[in-house]
Design a protein around this motif. Structure first.
Motif, PDB file in Angstrom:
ATOM      1  N   MET A   1       0.836  -1.210   0.000  1.00  0.00           N
ATOM      2  CA  MET A   1       0.000   0.000   0.000  1.00  0.00           C
ATOM      3  C   MET A   1       0.867   1.256   0.000  1.00  0.00           C
ATOM      4  N   ASN A   2       2.044   1.166   0.649  1.00  0.00           N
ATOM      5  CA  ASN A   2       2.933   2.318   0.663  1.00  0.00           C
ATOM      6  C   ASN A   2       3.431   2.666  -0.744  1.00  0.00           C
ATOM      7  N   ARG A   3       3.656   1.630  -1.552  1.00  0.00           N
ATOM      8  CA  ARG A   3       4.104   1.877  -2.924  1.00  0.00           C
ATOM      9  C   ARG A   3       3.044   2.670  -3.692  1.00  0.00           C
ATOM     10  N   LEU A   4       1.775   2.301  -3.496  1.00  0.00           N
ATOM     11  CA  LEU A   4       0.690   3.024  -4.166  1.00  0.00           C
ATOM     12  C   LEU A   4       0.610   4.464  -3.672  1.00  0.00           C
ATOM     13  N   LEU A   5       0.840   4.657  -2.376  1.00  0.00           N
ATOM     14  CA  LEU A   5       0.812   6.018  -1.812  1.00  0.00           C
ATOM     15  C   LEU A   5       1.873   6.886  -2.494  1.00  0.00           C
ATOM     16  N   ILE A   6       3.068   6.325  -2.651  1.00  0.00           N
ATOM     17  CA  ILE A   6       4.160   7.088  -3.269  1.00  0.00           C
ATOM     18  C   ILE A   6       3.862   7.350  -4.746  1.00  0.00           C
ATOM     19  N   GLU A   7       3.350   6.337  -5.430  1.00  0.00           N
ATOM     20  CA  GLU A   7       3.007   6.536  -6.849  1.00  0.00           C
ATOM     21  C   GLU A   7       1.919   7.593  -7.010  1.00  0.00           C
ATOM     22  N   THR A   8       0.980   7.593  -6.075  1.00  0.00           N
ATOM     23  CA  THR A   8      -0.107   8.573  -6.150  1.00  0.00           C
ATOM     24  C   THR A   8       0.424   9.978  -5.909  1.00  0.00           C
ATOM     25  N   ALA A   9       1.309  10.124  -4.915  1.00  0.00           N
ATOM     26  CA  ALA A   9       1.913  11.438  -4.671  1.00  0.00           C
ATOM     27  C   ALA A   9       2.729  11.888  -5.890  1.00  0.00           C
ATOM     28  N   ALA A  10       3.474  10.952  -6.471  1.00  0.00           N
ATOM     29  CA  ALA A  10       4.337  11.306  -7.606  1.00  0.00           C
ATOM     30  C   ALA A  10       3.520  11.752  -8.813  1.00  0.00           C
ATOM     31  N   SER A  11       2.278  11.305  -8.909  1.00  0.00           N
ATOM     32  CA  SER A  11       1.452  11.672 -10.066  1.00  0.00           C
ATOM     33  C   SER A  11       0.518  12.839  -9.752  1.00  0.00           C
ATOM     34  N   ASP A  12       0.760  13.520  -8.611  1.00  0.00           N
ATOM     35  CA  ASP A  12      -0.044  14.685  -8.210  1.00  0.00           C
ATOM     36  C   ASP A  12       0.904  15.880  -8.202  1.00  0.00           C
ATOM     37  N   TYR A  13       0.637  16.862  -9.050  1.00  0.00           N
ATOM     38  CA  TYR A  13       1.627  17.938  -9.209  1.00  0.00           C
ATOM     39  C   TYR A  13       1.777  18.821  -7.986  1.00  0.00           C
ATOM     40  N   THR A  14       0.876  18.731  -7.010  1.00  0.00           N
ATOM     41  CA  THR A  14       1.067  19.523  -5.791  1.00  0.00           C
ATOM     42  C   THR A  14       2.152  18.907  -4.902  1.00  0.00           C
ATOM     43  N   PHE A  15       2.580  17.677  -5.198  1.00  0.00           N
ATOM     44  CA  PHE A  15       3.563  16.998  -4.344  1.00  0.00           C
ATOM     45  C   PHE A  15       4.967  17.089  -4.914  1.00  0.00           C
ATOM     46  N   ALA A  16       5.931  17.296  -4.003  1.00  0.00           N
ATOM     47  CA  ALA A  16       7.342  17.252  -4.366  1.00  0.00           C
ATOM     48  C   ALA A  16       8.083  16.524  -3.249  1.00  0.00           C
ATOM     49  N   ARG A  17       9.141  15.845  -3.616  1.00  0.00           N
ATOM     50  CA  ARG A  17       9.911  15.128  -2.611  1.00  0.00           C
ATOM     51  C   ARG A  17      11.007  16.019  -2.065  1.00  0.00           C
ATOM     52  N   SER A  18      11.183  15.961  -0.755  1.00  0.00           N
ATOM     53  CA  SER A  18      12.238  16.716  -0.094  1.00  0.00           C
ATOM     54  C   SER A  18      12.886  15.775   0.917  1.00  0.00           C
ATOM     55  N   GLY A  19      14.068  15.275   0.587  1.00  0.00           N
ATOM     56  CA  GLY A  19      14.685  14.251   1.432  1.00  0.00           C
ATOM     57  C   GLY A  19      13.802  13.020   1.441  1.00  0.00           C
ATOM     58  N   SER A  20      13.465  12.523   2.611  1.00  0.00           N
ATOM     59  CA  SER A  20      12.600  11.330   2.686  1.00  0.00           C
ATOM     60  C   SER A  20      11.136  11.713   2.836  1.00  0.00           C
ATOM     61  N   GLN A  21      10.839  13.022   2.719  1.00  0.00           N
ATOM     62  CA  GLN A  21       9.459  13.493   2.872  1.00  0.00           C
ATOM     63  C   GLN A  21       8.844  13.826   1.520  1.00  0.00           C
ATOM     64  N   LEU A  99     -12.977  13.441  -7.726  1.00  0.00           N
ATOM     65  CA  LEU A  99     -12.446  12.846  -8.961  1.00  0.00           C
ATOM     66  C   LEU A  99     -11.943  13.935  -9.898  1.00  0.00           C
ATOM     67  N   GLN A 100     -12.699  15.040  -9.946  1.00  0.00           N
ATOM     68  CA  GLN A 100     -12.300  16.145 -10.820  1.00  0.00           C
ATOM     69  C   GLN A 100     -11.014  16.805 -10.310  1.00  0.00           C
ATOM     70  N   ARG A 101     -10.926  17.001  -8.989  1.00  0.00           N
ATOM     71  CA  ARG A 101      -9.720  17.616  -8.422  1.00  0.00           C
ATOM     72  C   ARG A 101      -8.507  16.739  -8.689  1.00  0.00           C
ATOM     73  N   ARG A 102      -8.698  15.431  -8.536  1.00  0.00           N
ATOM     74  CA  ARG A 102      -7.601  14.501  -8.816  1.00  0.00           C
ATOM     75  C   ARG A 102      -7.149  14.651 -10.266  1.00  0.00           C
ATOM     76  N   GLU A 103      -8.101  14.741 -11.168  1.00  0.00           N
ATOM     77  CA  GLU A 103      -7.774  14.858 -12.595  1.00  0.00           C
ATOM     78  C   GLU A 103      -7.029  16.164 -12.865  1.00  0.00           C
ATOM     79  N   GLU A 104      -7.485  17.254 -12.221  1.00  0.00           N
ATOM     80  CA  GLU A 104      -6.836  18.554 -12.437  1.00  0.00           C
ATOM     81  C   GLU A 104      -5.390  18.559 -11.938  1.00  0.00           C
ATOM     82  N   ARG A 105      -5.119  17.728 -10.928  1.00  0.00           N
ATOM     83  CA  ARG A 105      -3.772  17.709 -10.357  1.00  0.00           C
ATOM     84  C   ARG A 105      -2.877  16.656 -10.965  1.00  0.00           C
ATOM     85  N   ARG A 106      -3.409  15.889 -11.902  1.00  0.00           N
ATOM     86  CA  ARG A 106      -2.636  14.772 -12.424  1.00  0.00           C
ATOM     87  C   ARG A 106      -1.372  15.244 -13.128  1.00  0.00           C
TER      88      ARG A 106
END
Ligand SMILES: [Zn+2]
Length: 110
Positions: A1-21, A99-106
């Motif tokens: 499930m953690n892998r899916l969480l990371i993939e979901t964050a990576a495909s959302d443009y509001t998310f960026a990785r900073s170190g391990s966060q 669903l729409q917000r998710r699509e807008e952030r994809r």
């Protein structure tokens, strides 16, 4: 499930990785959110259409949320109690908004 969480964050443009966060915005409340990549602590993987209602692990149905927002949606909207409190139309409108917000952030892989 953690892998899916990371993939979901990576495909959302509001998310960026900073170190391990991972730092970004909650899909439900739009508030600032950060979580720890190795453990996933700080965020939950949200199924916009719940698995109990046929929602899948397709990226379009997933979002990163605060654990509290995820729990609140589960309790007050997705559950039997939610069905008593809200009309079918209100519930569907919430799912459509998310669903729409998710699509807008994809952010799609290049
Ligand atoms: Zn939130």
């Amino acid at each position: 499930m953690n892998r899916l969480l990371i993939e979901t964050a990576a495909s959302d443009y509001t998310f960026a990785r900073s170190g391990s966060q991972w730092i970004g915005k909650c899909l439900i409340c739009n508030g600032n959110l950060s979580f720890d990549e190795p453990t996933g602590v700080g965020a939950n993987l949200e199924h916009i259409v719940p698995r109990s209602r046929g929602g899948t692990n397709d990226p379009s149905n997933l979002g990163v949320t605060h654990p509290s927002c995820n729990a609140e949606k589960g309790r007050n909207w997705d559950s039997r109690r939610g069905r008593q409190r809200h009309t079918v139309e209100e519930y569907q409108a919430l799912l459509d908004r998310l669903l729409q917000r998710r699509e807008e952030r994809r952010r799609f892989p290049e």
